[in-house]
Design a protein around this motif. Structure first.
Motif, PDB file in Angstrom:
ATOM      1  N   SER A   1      12.875   5.644   0.150  1.00 32.63           N
ATOM      2  CA  SER A   1      12.815   5.865  -1.298  1.00 32.63           C
ATOM      3  C   SER A   1      12.314   7.274  -1.614  1.00 32.63           C
TER       4      SER A   1
ATOM      5  N   GLN B   1       7.072  -0.360  -0.107  1.00 30.50           N
ATOM      6  CA  GLN B   1       7.287   0.996  -0.632  1.00 30.50           C
ATOM      7  C   GLN B   1       6.006   1.803  -0.488  1.00 30.50           C
TER       8      GLN B   1
ATOM      9  N   THR C   1       2.411  -2.058  -1.973  1.00 25.80           N
ATOM     10  CA  THR C   1       2.814  -1.091  -0.954  1.00 25.80           C
ATOM     11  C   THR C   1       3.380  -1.740   0.308  1.00 25.80           C
TER      12      THR C   1
ATOM     13  N   ASN D   1       9.044   2.853   5.557  1.00 29.22           N
ATOM     14  CA  ASN D   1       9.576   2.773   4.189  1.00 29.22           C
ATOM     15  C   ASN D   1       9.738   4.135   3.528  1.00 29.22           C
TER      16      ASN D   1
END
Ligand code: UTP
Length: 296
Positions: A65, A27, A24, A62
């Motif tokens: 995504s 992401q 993590t 992040n």
């Protein structure tokens, strides 16, 4: 609490995910893959199947995504059209059309209660679902969020989704004190304690990642001071709301819960969803039987 149809949900997905580092680092844990989908997609699907139309995802660092996953991807879609991969195209298109998804950023991870507060302007005073971004629920008949909505429709009060956990695990969860049984699965509650010591836990009924809350909760969260771990706890806000006379129920939901916020939970989810997936189940079973000598 007035009766209104529940059409909105919040998915808090701004935690640091330290238990699954280094995965993590760059992401969100909510994008970690379970077989062929990020865990967040399972949660969005549960909400959509429960009748939720508008979803706000609370993101942190992040976040790109997450947004990209639920957006159109022209290059990808054009390539799939060109190559005649219609089945994949449908899967990809569906993602950008399945719900209205909005994003709000929690600039500092100051706790779940703080993350929920960030979505206040989007919810207003309506009842809404909170679906934690690292808890996947499996129930092919009635999605867990739908079970909470049905309980809300029946009793007109906020509902916390609970299940029994092992006594030694109570200190990982928010735990309720049940008082009156309203039906086979629903109880009224008189206390809600965040991560109690085993000896002090009011029961072994733990909140496992799904809530249906009255919009009034925001007022109480705004008044909530940082609690356990220096974070603004949703549990403390709910407790304040109860102490002010608002009815809060607990519903013992039907379904299997996977906590993908830790390593073993991620592995279990991948194995079990892999054994349910048409494309992977036979090979995976062969692998478990032949390589690992595990039988059905
Ligand atoms: P967790 O406490 O399980 O998430 O919060 P975490 O903080 O990422 O966990 P670790 O201990 O560092 O591994 C439950 C859910 O609430 C979200 C998380 O993203 C997760 O989906 N959350 C938590 C927020 O959105 N903001 C926060 O400040 C804390």
């Amino acid at each position: 609490m007035k009766k209104t149809t529940v059409t909105k949900a919040i998915i808090p997905a701004a935690g640091l995910g330290t238990r699954v580092l280094p995965a993590t680092k760059a992401q969100p844990k909510e994008m970690l893959v379970i077989v062929d989908k990020p865990s967040l997609q399972y949660i969005v699907e549960e909400l959509v199947e429960s009748g939720i139309k508008d979803i706000v995802i609370v993101t942190g660092r992040n976040k790109n995504s997450i947004e990209d996953h639920f957006d159109y991807s022209f290059e990808l879609e054009n390539t799939l059209v060109r190559d005649g991969k219609t089945e994949l195209l449908e899967k990809v298109n569906y993602l950008s059309e399945m719900a209205n998804i909005f994003y709000v950023r929690q600039n500092k991870p100051l706790g779940l209660g703080h993350a929920i507060l960030k979505a206040k302007p989007f919810i207003g005073d309506e009842p809404f679902i909170v679906a934690l971004g690292d808890d996947i629920m499996y129930n092919t008949e009635t999605p867990v969020s739908k079970q909470l909505i049905e309980t809300y429709n029946k009793y007109g009060a906020s509902v916390i989704g609970v299940q029994e956990v092992l006594e030694e695990d109570v200190s990982k969860y928010g735990v309720i004190k049940p008082v009156n049984k309203l039906d086979e699965r629903t109880v009224s509650i008189s206390d809600f304690v965040e991560k109690p010591l085993k000896e002090e836990a009011p029961s072994n009924l733990a909140c496992l990642g799904r809530y249906l809350l009255d919009g009034k909760i925001f007022k109480y969260l705004e008044e909530t001071k940082p609690g356990k771990g220096g974070e603004i706890q949703l549990t403390d806000g709910i407790l304040k709301m109860m102490q002010d006379g608002e009815k809060v129920l607990a519903y013992n939901f039907q379904g299997k819960r996977y906590d993908i916020g830790n390593k073993i939970g991620l592995l279990k989810a991948n194995i079990e969803f892999g054994l349910r997936n048409e494309e992977t189940k036979n090979e995976l079973m062969d692998y478990l039987e032949k390589e690992l000598k595990i039988s059905k």
